[in-house]
Design a protein around this motif. Sequence first.
Motif, PDB file in Angstrom:
ATOM      1  N   GLU A   1      45.454  29.403  44.972  1.00  0.00           N
ATOM      2  CA  GLU A   1      44.420  28.560  45.601  1.00  0.00           C
ATOM      3  C   GLU A   1      43.439  29.395  46.418  1.00  0.00           C
ATOM      4  O   GLU A   1      42.232  29.128  46.400  1.00  0.00           O
ATOM      5  CB  GLU A   1      45.066  27.482  46.473  1.00  0.00           C
ATOM      6  CG  GLU A   1      45.964  26.502  45.721  1.00  0.00           C
ATOM      7  CD  GLU A   1      45.353  25.948  44.457  1.00  0.00           C
ATOM      8  OE1 GLU A   1      44.123  25.751  44.412  1.00  0.00           O
ATOM      9  OE2 GLU A   1      46.098  25.721  43.483  1.00  0.00           O
ATOM     10  N   ILE A   2      43.933  30.388  47.145  1.00  0.00           N
ATOM     11  CA  ILE A   2      43.025  31.230  47.941  1.00  0.00           C
ATOM     12  C   ILE A   2      42.085  31.999  47.010  1.00  0.00           C
ATOM     13  O   ILE A   2      40.904  32.182  47.325  1.00  0.00           O
ATOM     14  CB  ILE A   2      43.823  32.167  48.892  1.00  0.00           C
ATOM     15  CG1 ILE A   2      44.477  31.333  50.003  1.00  0.00           C
ATOM     16  CG2 ILE A   2      42.906  33.241  49.496  1.00  0.00           C
ATOM     17  CD1 ILE A   2      45.320  32.125  51.001  1.00  0.00           C
ATOM     18  N   ASP A   3      42.573  32.401  45.852  1.00  0.00           N
ATOM     19  CA  ASP A   3      41.700  33.031  44.842  1.00  0.00           C
ATOM     20  C   ASP A   3      40.487  32.141  44.542  1.00  0.00           C
ATOM     21  O   ASP A   3      39.364  32.634  44.434  1.00  0.00           O
ATOM     22  CB  ASP A   3      42.464  33.248  43.528  1.00  0.00           C
ATOM     23  CG  ASP A   3      43.175  34.602  43.462  1.00  0.00           C
ATOM     24  OD1 ASP A   3      43.040  35.402  44.404  1.00  0.00           O
ATOM     25  OD2 ASP A   3      43.868  34.846  42.441  1.00  0.00           O
ATOM     26  N   HIS A   4      40.729  30.834  44.403  1.00  0.00           N
ATOM     27  CA  HIS A   4      39.632  29.906  44.080  1.00  0.00           C
ATOM     28  C   HIS A   4      38.500  29.998  45.104  1.00  0.00           C
ATOM     29  O   HIS A   4      37.329  29.808  44.757  1.00  0.00           O
ATOM     30  CB  HIS A   4      40.146  28.454  44.086  1.00  0.00           C
ATOM     31  CG  HIS A   4      40.728  27.995  42.785  1.00  0.00           C
ATOM     32  ND1 HIS A   4      40.002  27.926  41.623  1.00  0.00           N
ATOM     33  CD2 HIS A   4      41.969  27.544  42.473  1.00  0.00           C
ATOM     34  CE1 HIS A   4      40.779  27.459  40.649  1.00  0.00           C
ATOM     35  NE2 HIS A   4      41.980  27.227  41.132  1.00  0.00           N
ATOM     36  N   LEU A   5      38.853  30.264  46.374  1.00  0.00           N
ATOM     37  CA  LEU A   5      37.838  30.297  47.437  1.00  0.00           C
ATOM     38  C   LEU A   5      36.875  31.459  47.245  1.00  0.00           C
ATOM     39  O   LEU A   5      35.780  31.462  47.789  1.00  0.00           O
ATOM     40  CB  LEU A   5      38.516  30.391  48.811  1.00  0.00           C
ATOM     41  CG  LEU A   5      39.557  29.301  49.099  1.00  0.00           C
ATOM     42  CD1 LEU A   5      40.146  29.486  50.481  1.00  0.00           C
ATOM     43  CD2 LEU A   5      38.947  27.905  48.959  1.00  0.00           C
ATOM     44  N   ASP A   6      37.308  32.455  46.469  1.00  0.00           N
ATOM     45  CA  ASP A   6      36.449  33.601  46.180  1.00  0.00           C
ATOM     46  C   ASP A   6      36.010  33.613  44.717  1.00  0.00           C
ATOM     47  O   ASP A   6      35.627  34.660  44.185  1.00  0.00           O
ATOM     48  CB  ASP A   6      37.188  34.895  46.550  1.00  0.00           C
ATOM     49  CG  ASP A   6      37.428  34.967  48.057  1.00  0.00           C
ATOM     50  OD1 ASP A   6      36.462  34.758  48.815  1.00  0.00           O
ATOM     51  OD2 ASP A   6      38.575  35.180  48.473  1.00  0.00           O
ATOM     52  N   GLY A   7      36.077  32.462  44.075  1.00  0.00           N
ATOM     53  CA  GLY A   7      35.590  32.359  42.694  1.00  0.00           C
ATOM     54  C   GLY A   7      36.484  33.033  41.668  1.00  0.00           C
ATOM     55  O   GLY A   7      36.033  33.350  40.572  1.00  0.00           O
ATOM     56  N   ILE A   8      37.749  33.252  42.051  1.00  0.00           N
ATOM     57  CA  ILE A   8      38.691  33.921  41.130  1.00  0.00           C
ATOM     58  C   ILE A   8      39.622  32.878  40.516  1.00  0.00           C
ATOM     59  O   ILE A   8      40.147  32.007  41.225  1.00  0.00           O
ATOM     60  CB  ILE A   8      39.513  34.993  41.890  1.00  0.00           C
ATOM     61  CG1 ILE A   8      38.566  36.057  42.466  1.00  0.00           C
ATOM     62  CG2 ILE A   8      40.564  35.619  40.987  1.00  0.00           C
ATOM     63  CD1 ILE A   8      39.218  36.946  43.510  1.00  0.00           C
ATOM     64  N   LEU A   9      39.807  32.974  39.204  1.00  0.00           N
ATOM     65  CA  LEU A   9      40.683  32.044  38.488  1.00  0.00           C
ATOM     66  C   LEU A   9      41.926  32.785  38.016  1.00  0.00           C
ATOM     67  O   LEU A   9      41.898  34.006  37.849  1.00  0.00           O
ATOM     68  CB  LEU A   9      39.942  31.466  37.281  1.00  0.00           C
ATOM     69  CG  LEU A   9      38.651  30.707  37.632  1.00  0.00           C
ATOM     70  CD1 LEU A   9      37.888  30.348  36.357  1.00  0.00           C
ATOM     71  CD2 LEU A   9      38.963  29.461  38.443  1.00  0.00           C
ATOM     72  N   PHE A  10      43.007  32.043  37.739  1.00  0.00           N
ATOM     73  CA  PHE A  10      44.245  32.742  37.344  1.00  0.00           C
ATOM     74  C   PHE A  10      44.080  33.489  36.024  1.00  0.00           C
ATOM     75  O   PHE A  10      44.737  34.500  35.787  1.00  0.00           O
ATOM     76  CB  PHE A  10      45.460  31.793  37.339  1.00  0.00           C
ATOM     77  CG  PHE A  10      45.672  30.991  36.077  1.00  0.00           C
ATOM     78  CD1 PHE A  10      45.101  29.746  35.928  1.00  0.00           C
ATOM     79  CD2 PHE A  10      46.478  31.486  35.043  1.00  0.00           C
ATOM     80  CE1 PHE A  10      45.309  29.003  34.769  1.00  0.00           C
ATOM     81  CE2 PHE A  10      46.696  30.761  33.895  1.00  0.00           C
ATOM     82  CZ  PHE A  10      46.092  29.507  33.746  1.00  0.00           C
ATOM     83  N   ILE A  11      43.128  33.056  35.198  1.00  0.00           N
ATOM     84  CA  ILE A  11      42.906  33.762  33.929  1.00  0.00           C
ATOM     85  C   ILE A  11      42.313  35.158  34.158  1.00  0.00           C
ATOM     86  O   ILE A  11      42.377  36.007  33.284  1.00  0.00           O
ATOM     87  CB  ILE A  11      42.000  32.956  32.964  1.00  0.00           C
ATOM     88  CG1 ILE A  11      40.674  32.601  33.627  1.00  0.00           C
ATOM     89  CG2 ILE A  11      42.721  31.705  32.476  1.00  0.00           C
ATOM     90  CD1 ILE A  11      39.657  31.968  32.658  1.00  0.00           C
ATOM     91  N   ASP A  12      41.768  35.383  35.367  1.00  0.00           N
ATOM     92  CA  ASP A  12      41.250  36.719  35.698  1.00  0.00           C
ATOM     93  C   ASP A  12      42.383  37.731  35.857  1.00  0.00           C
ATOM     94  O   ASP A  12      42.147  38.936  35.868  1.00  0.00           O
ATOM     95  CB  ASP A  12      40.413  36.678  36.980  1.00  0.00           C
ATOM     96  CG  ASP A  12      39.211  35.764  36.857  1.00  0.00           C
ATOM     97  OD1 ASP A  12      38.831  35.451  35.710  1.00  0.00           O
ATOM     98  OD2 ASP A  12      38.657  35.352  37.890  1.00  0.00           O
ATOM     99  N   HIS A  13      43.603  37.227  36.029  1.00  0.00           N
ATOM    100  CA  HIS A  13      44.761  38.115  36.175  1.00  0.00           C
ATOM    101  C   HIS A  13      45.386  38.441  34.810  1.00  0.00           C
ATOM    102  O   HIS A  13      46.370  39.170  34.750  1.00  0.00           O
ATOM    103  CB  HIS A  13      45.820  37.467  37.073  1.00  0.00           C
ATOM    104  CG  HIS A  13      45.364  37.283  38.499  1.00  0.00           C
ATOM    105  ND1 HIS A  13      45.426  38.297  39.435  1.00  0.00           N
ATOM    106  CD2 HIS A  13      44.806  36.234  39.138  1.00  0.00           C
ATOM    107  CE1 HIS A  13      44.948  37.856  40.594  1.00  0.00           C
ATOM    108  NE2 HIS A  13      44.570  36.604  40.437  1.00  0.00           N
ATOM    109  N   LEU A  14      44.833  37.891  33.745  1.00  0.00           N
ATOM    110  CA  LEU A  14      45.375  38.138  32.400  1.00  0.00           C
ATOM    111  C   LEU A  14      44.607  39.284  31.729  1.00  0.00           C
ATOM    112  O   LEU A  14      43.625  39.779  32.271  1.00  0.00           O
ATOM    113  CB  LEU A  14      45.242  36.867  31.546  1.00  0.00           C
ATOM    114  CG  LEU A  14      45.809  35.576  32.157  1.00  0.00           C
ATOM    115  CD1 LEU A  14      45.549  34.401  31.221  1.00  0.00           C
ATOM    116  CD2 LEU A  14      47.295  35.728  32.441  1.00  0.00           C
ATOM    117  N   SER A  15      45.045  39.649  30.539  1.00  0.00           N
ATOM    118  CA  SER A  15      44.325  40.680  29.791  1.00  0.00           C
ATOM    119  C   SER A  15      42.948  40.135  29.420  1.00  0.00           C
ATOM    120  O   SER A  15      42.732  38.923  29.351  1.00  0.00           O
ATOM    121  CB  SER A  15      45.090  41.027  28.518  1.00  0.00           C
ATOM    122  OG  SER A  15      45.036  39.936  27.608  1.00  0.00           O
TER     123      SER A  15
END
Length: 171
Positions: free
Chosen positions: A137-151
């Motif tokens: 959720e904190i990632d969302h506050l900086d425009g980061i999505l969980f798919i950004d942690h994937l290949s």
Amino acid sequence: MPIRPLVILPDAQLRLTSSPVGPVTDDVKALASDMLETMYDAPGIGLAAIQIGVPKRLVVVDLGKTPEEREPLVLLDPAVTWTSEETRVHEEGCLSIPEYYEEVTRPDRIRIRYRTLEGEEVEREADGLLATCIQHEIDHLDGILFIDHLSRLKRQRVQKKFEKAARREES
Ligand code: NI
């Protein structure tokens, strides 16, 4: 207390950096309440304000599986102040990326600082699923999505799939 429509990938709002919440006004309290209701309805275990189109650093989390087990956590301006070396892997999903799940590795334990709706400053630790959820959720506050942690391959594949779906809906 309305349920709000969710912002879905590839909506560009999901890439915004959200702003500090500021004073805890009635509007902020109403927003938190709408976010909880929207999250429970979805259903999901976490929601950031930008997911209903409000670019404020506000997050709600609740791991309760049934209404009886509900334990809502409302985090204003949350920040991660420490993370453990040990990691955990969890198959994550996101209400803004419906029906897509993929394993993500994140620190297993974290320390966070945030404000409550009562205006209290809190610092606490979280671990396990709660730690995973809060980091997501904190990632969302900086425009980061969980798919950004994937290949990159996986990320591009899901991004294209949702772009295609959005185009289909438009036409
Ligand atoms: Ni999400």
